[in-house]
Design an enzyme around this catalytic site. Structure first.
Site, PDB file in Angstrom:
ATOM      1  N   HIS A   1     -10.538 -14.006  -3.128  1.00 44.75           N
ATOM      2  CA  HIS A   1      -9.398 -12.998  -3.266  1.00 44.75           C
ATOM      3  C   HIS A   1      -8.107 -13.876  -3.523  1.00 44.75           C
ATOM      4  O   HIS A   1      -7.750 -14.519  -2.274  1.00 44.75           O
ATOM      5  CB  HIS A   1      -9.246 -12.189  -2.009  1.00 44.75           C
ATOM      6  CG  HIS A   1      -8.432 -11.265  -2.149  1.00 44.75           C
ATOM      7  ND1 HIS A   1      -7.473 -10.973  -2.939  1.00 44.75           N
ATOM      8  CD2 HIS A   1      -8.403 -10.114  -1.338  1.00 44.75           C
ATOM      9  CE1 HIS A   1      -6.955  -9.901  -2.727  1.00 44.75           C
ATOM     10  NE2 HIS A   1      -7.300  -9.195  -1.703  1.00 44.75           N
ATOM     11  N   GLY A   2      -7.695 -13.995  -4.587  1.00 49.41           N
ATOM     12  CA  GLY A   2      -6.358 -14.800  -4.509  1.00 49.41           C
ATOM     13  C   GLY A   2      -5.285 -13.904  -4.907  1.00 49.41           C
ATOM     14  O   GLY A   2      -4.091 -14.452  -5.260  1.00 49.41           O
ATOM     15  N   ALA A   3      -5.281 -12.682  -4.473  1.00 49.08           N
ATOM     16  CA  ALA A   3      -4.172 -12.097  -4.908  1.00 49.08           C
ATOM     17  C   ALA A   3      -3.567 -11.214  -3.808  1.00 49.08           C
ATOM     18  O   ALA A   3      -3.776 -11.232  -2.619  1.00 49.08           O
ATOM     19  CB  ALA A   3      -4.989 -10.858  -5.768  1.00 49.08           C
ATOM     20  N   ASN A   4      -2.751 -10.269  -3.989  1.00 44.36           N
ATOM     21  CA  ASN A   4      -2.243  -9.153  -2.652  1.00 44.36           C
ATOM     22  C   ASN A   4      -1.601  -9.756  -1.564  1.00 44.36           C
ATOM     23  O   ASN A   4      -1.439  -9.160  -0.727  1.00 44.36           O
ATOM     24  CB  ASN A   4      -3.458  -8.122  -2.485  1.00 44.36           C
ATOM     25  CG  ASN A   4      -4.060  -7.605  -3.664  1.00 44.36           C
ATOM     26  OD1 ASN A   4      -5.103  -7.475  -3.935  1.00 44.36           O
ATOM     27  ND2 ASN A   4      -3.128  -6.681  -4.332  1.00 44.36           N
TER      28      ASN A   4
ATOM     29  N   TYR B   1      -2.612 -12.241   0.378  1.00 47.57           N
ATOM     30  CA  TYR B   1      -3.266 -13.153   1.142  1.00 47.57           C
ATOM     31  C   TYR B   1      -3.143 -14.639   1.127  1.00 47.57           C
ATOM     32  O   TYR B   1      -2.385 -15.089   0.100  1.00 47.57           O
ATOM     33  CB  TYR B   1      -4.798 -12.613   1.460  1.00 47.57           C
ATOM     34  CG  TYR B   1      -4.783 -11.161   1.632  1.00 47.57           C
ATOM     35  CD1 TYR B   1      -4.509 -10.726   3.024  1.00 47.57           C
ATOM     36  CD2 TYR B   1      -4.956 -10.122   0.727  1.00 47.57           C
ATOM     37  CE1 TYR B   1      -4.665  -9.375   3.504  1.00 47.57           C
ATOM     38  CE2 TYR B   1      -5.071  -8.658   1.044  1.00 47.57           C
ATOM     39  CZ  TYR B   1      -4.960  -8.430   2.602  1.00 47.57           C
ATOM     40  OH  TYR B   1      -4.783  -7.058   2.886  1.00 47.57           O
TER      41      TYR B   1
ATOM     42  N   ARG C   1      -9.591 -13.098  -7.993  1.00 47.88           N
ATOM     43  CA  ARG C   1      -8.679 -11.964  -8.075  1.00 47.88           C
ATOM     44  C   ARG C   1      -7.345 -12.257  -7.979  1.00 47.88           C
ATOM     45  O   ARG C   1      -6.626 -13.102  -7.172  1.00 47.88           O
ATOM     46  CB  ARG C   1      -8.884 -10.941  -6.977  1.00 47.88           C
ATOM     47  CG  ARG C   1      -7.870  -9.651  -7.043  1.00 47.88           C
ATOM     48  CD  ARG C   1      -8.741  -8.428  -6.594  1.00 47.88           C
ATOM     49  NE  ARG C   1      -7.564  -7.617  -5.980  1.00 47.88           N
ATOM     50  CZ  ARG C   1      -7.750  -6.174  -6.174  1.00 47.88           C
ATOM     51  NH1 ARG C   1      -8.479  -5.767  -6.930  1.00 47.88           N
ATOM     52  NH2 ARG C   1      -7.029  -5.300  -5.467  1.00 47.88           N
TER      53      ARG C   1
ATOM     54  N   ARG D   1      -9.004   4.015  -5.233  1.00 51.72           N
ATOM     55  CA  ARG D   1      -8.929   5.369  -5.040  1.00 51.72           C
ATOM     56  C   ARG D   1      -9.934   6.630  -5.731  1.00 51.72           C
ATOM     57  O   ARG D   1     -10.311   7.278  -5.089  1.00 51.72           O
ATOM     58  CB  ARG D   1      -7.352   5.845  -5.149  1.00 51.72           C
ATOM     59  CG  ARG D   1      -6.356   4.922  -4.135  1.00 51.72           C
ATOM     60  CD  ARG D   1      -5.240   5.169  -4.559  1.00 51.72           C
ATOM     61  NE  ARG D   1      -4.872   4.678  -5.670  1.00 51.72           N
ATOM     62  CZ  ARG D   1      -3.641   4.873  -6.543  1.00 51.72           C
ATOM     63  NH1 ARG D   1      -2.458   5.625  -5.853  1.00 51.72           N
ATOM     64  NH2 ARG D   1      -3.587   4.113  -7.647  1.00 51.72           N
TER      65      ARG D   1
HETATM   66  C1  LIG Z   1      -8.035   1.476   1.470  1.00 47.54           C
HETATM   67  C2  LIG Z   1      -7.922   0.484   0.640  1.00 47.54           C
HETATM   68  C3  LIG Z   1      -8.308  -0.946   0.755  1.00 47.54           C
HETATM   69  C4  LIG Z   1      -8.104  -1.901   0.043  1.00 47.54           C
HETATM   70  N1  LIG Z   1      -8.506  -3.282   0.464  1.00 47.54           N
HETATM   71  C5  LIG Z   1      -8.716  -4.232  -0.464  1.00 47.54           C
HETATM   72  C6  LIG Z   1      -9.223  -5.517  -0.420  1.00 47.54           C
HETATM   73  O1  LIG Z   1      -9.955  -5.466   0.600  1.00 47.54           O
HETATM   74  N2  LIG Z   1      -9.210  -6.494  -1.122  1.00 47.54           N
HETATM   75  C7  LIG Z   1      -8.753  -6.371  -2.445  1.00 47.54           C
HETATM   76  O2  LIG Z   1      -8.700  -7.193  -3.094  1.00 47.54           O
HETATM   77  N3  LIG Z   1      -7.971  -5.107  -2.738  1.00 47.54           N
HETATM   78  C8  LIG Z   1      -8.127  -4.188  -1.684  1.00 47.54           C
HETATM   79  N4  LIG Z   1      -7.335  -2.878  -2.185  1.00 47.54           N
HETATM   80  C9  LIG Z   1      -6.839  -2.762  -3.423  1.00 47.54           C
HETATM   81  C10 LIG Z   1      -7.681  -2.149  -4.363  1.00 47.54           C
HETATM   82  O3  LIG Z   1      -8.781  -2.838  -4.746  1.00 47.54           O
HETATM   83  C11 LIG Z   1      -6.860  -1.534  -5.709  1.00 47.54           C
HETATM   84  O4  LIG Z   1      -6.218  -2.894  -6.207  1.00 47.54           O
HETATM   85  C12 LIG Z   1      -5.767  -0.577  -5.513  1.00 47.54           C
HETATM   86  O5  LIG Z   1      -6.236   0.703  -4.749  1.00 47.54           O
HETATM   87  C13 LIG Z   1      -5.159  -0.078  -6.662  1.00 47.54           C
HETATM   88  O6  LIG Z   1      -6.522   0.361  -7.645  1.00 47.54           O
HETATM   89  P1  LIG Z   1      -6.642   2.115  -7.776  1.00 47.54           P
HETATM   90  O7  LIG Z   1      -5.540   2.449  -8.470  1.00 47.54           O
HETATM   91  O8  LIG Z   1      -7.841   2.159  -8.517  1.00 47.54           O
HETATM   92  O9  LIG Z   1      -6.536   2.621  -6.502  1.00 47.54           O
HETATM   93  C14 LIG Z   1      -7.500  -1.756  -1.150  1.00 47.54           C
HETATM   94  C15 LIG Z   1      -6.990  -0.547  -1.633  1.00 47.54           C
HETATM   95  C16 LIG Z   1      -7.155   0.690  -0.791  1.00 47.54           C
HETATM   96  C17 LIG Z   1      -6.548   2.161  -1.121  1.00 47.54           C
END
Ligand SMILES: Cc1cc2nc3c(=O)[nH]c(=O)nc-3n(C[C@H](O)[C@H](O)[C@H](O)COP(=O)(O)O)c2cc1C
Length: 367
Positions: free
Chosen positions: A181-184, A186, A234, A328
């Site tokens: 996990h290199g994204a978001n 963290y 990622r 989602r």
């Molecule tokens: C409840 C929830 C938990 C998530 N947890 C993670 C996670 O643990 N790691 C990660 O890389 N992204 C996580 N995400 C982000 C999702 O992987 C994704 O990038 C984001 O929901 C957008 O995709 P979608 O439009 O298909 O929902 C999470 C998203 C949701 C809704």
């Protein structure tokens, strides 16, 4: 539905492993592990449904990697010892029983950790308070703590944590592949982010320096799991605590980030954006998935972001993506691939599933 979805059902080979179609479940943290980080029966049932519903691959939620600073959430699962690794075995068996590829996402929360049973404080690249607020649906409240600037020695421990967790995920739990996990927002992304990383050593400054921790982690994981295990990273611009962030040097940064990850021997890159098809930078410009493919042509590109819009998912395969990951839309339709192949209607996502706390609900298991 009259879209031709056949392209979504063509298999793809990633580092010798065949994925039966182009639809994968995106990683989603659901905080349903035991207090001490063991995967549970509920998680086995939850993950198994996606594989039974036809997804070609299932990426787990972010799993923490060490017994120091990596844990981000209470009831988050870990991969830090044999006990935690063994607890994943039934989850992996459930996914693989239906012919889906089981991918473990390994993550270090760094400065945006909200709860960690091993430490009371957080670390980040620099002692800068993260933007945004903690996530209430993961039991968080208020601002994030100011992290301590992580030392060189602790950075080495972070890398070892990823590598050893990867080895446990493959060797004990039985996962097929690893996603770093290199994204978001963290820890690894904190290093990549100019305003969160103001270090003046080899880990900070230029983009090449700021991406270094991702590269070192990738190399260490590869060394531990060997050449034959698919290993991916990622990457995103946006963060859970700063949705709209953009890389300062836009396409030049994309070239450095994706190019250097490709050179370090990655098998797949997983890019995520709110809407995967949108220009990554200026209007009219290329999407992040297109840029990833351009600079990492040999890697499989997994693309994420609102791709439950199936028109857009099909089109993404012509815009650099090889596999589409769905979050989602998969919660609403754990059998999304089966529905598509039977031309059944897709259900809309209902956010109620994730509230007030994001744990796995009984209603989902009944879906
Ligand atoms: C409840 C929830 C938990 C998530 N947890 C993670 C996670 O643990 N790691 C990660 O890389 N992204 C996580 N995400 C982000 C999702 O992987 C994704 O990038 C984001 O929901 C957008 O995709 P979608 O439009 O298909 O929902 C999470 C998203 C949701 C809704």
């Amino acid at each position: 539905m009259d879209i031709d979805t056949s392209a979504l059902f063509a298999p793809i080979v990633i580092n010798g492993h065949t994925v039966k179609n182009r639809l994968s479940v995106a990683p989603m943290t659901r905080i349903t592990a035991t207090e001490d980080g063991r995967a549970t029966e509920t998680m086995t049932r939850y993950y198994e449904r996606f594989a039974r519903g036809g997804f070609g691959a299932v990426i787990t939620e972010g799993i923490y990697t060490d017994q120091a600073f990596s844990q981000g959430y209470v009831h988050q699962p870990g991969m830090t010892d044999e006990v935690q690794a063994n607890a994943w075995k039934p989850v992996v068996s459930g996914i693989r029983a239906h012919g889906a590829l089981a991918i473990a996402q390994l993550m270090h929360a760094g400065a945006i950790s909200q709860s960690n049973r091993f430490r009371d404080t957080t670390v980040g690249p620099s002692a800068i308070q993260p933007k945004g607020e903690q996530m209430a649906f993961y039991h968080g409240k208020g601002r994030y703590a100011v992290p301590a600037a992580i030392s060189d020695e602790q950075i080495a421990d972070v890398v070892t944590g990823f590598a050893e967790s990867a080895a446990r995920a493959i060797g004990i739990a039985g996962f097929d592949a690893i996603e770093i996990h290199g994204a978001n927002g963290y820890l690894l992304d904190q290093f990549l982010t100019d305003y969160a990383n103001t270090r003046s050593d080899r880990w900070g400054g230029t983009t090449q320096n700021r991406v270094r921790l991702i590269l070192e982690t990738l190399k260490a994981v590869r060394e531990k799991v060997g050449a034959e295990v698919p290993v991916g990273v990622r990457i995103s611009q946006g963060k859970v605590n700063d949705y709209g962030h953009k890389w300062a040097d836009s396409e030049r940064d994309a070239e450095i980030v994706f190019g250097s990850i490709a050179d370090a021997g990655v098998d797949f890159i997983h890019v995520t954006d709110f809407e995967a098809w949108q220009p990554a930078f200026a209007p009219g410009g290329p999407s992040l998935m297109r840029l990833a493919k351009q600079h990492a042509p040999k890697a499989a590109i997994l693309a994420n972001g609102s791709l439950h819009n199936i028109d857009r998912a099909v089109a993404a395969l012509d815009d650099g993506a090889d596999v589409l990951t769905i979050a989602r839309g998969a919660l609403a339709n754990p059998d999304l691939p089966r529905r598509l192949s039977e031309r059944a209607t897709l259900r809309d996502f209902d956010p109620v599933i994730l509230g007030p706390i994001a744990n796995i609900k009984d209603v989902e298991l009944a879906m």
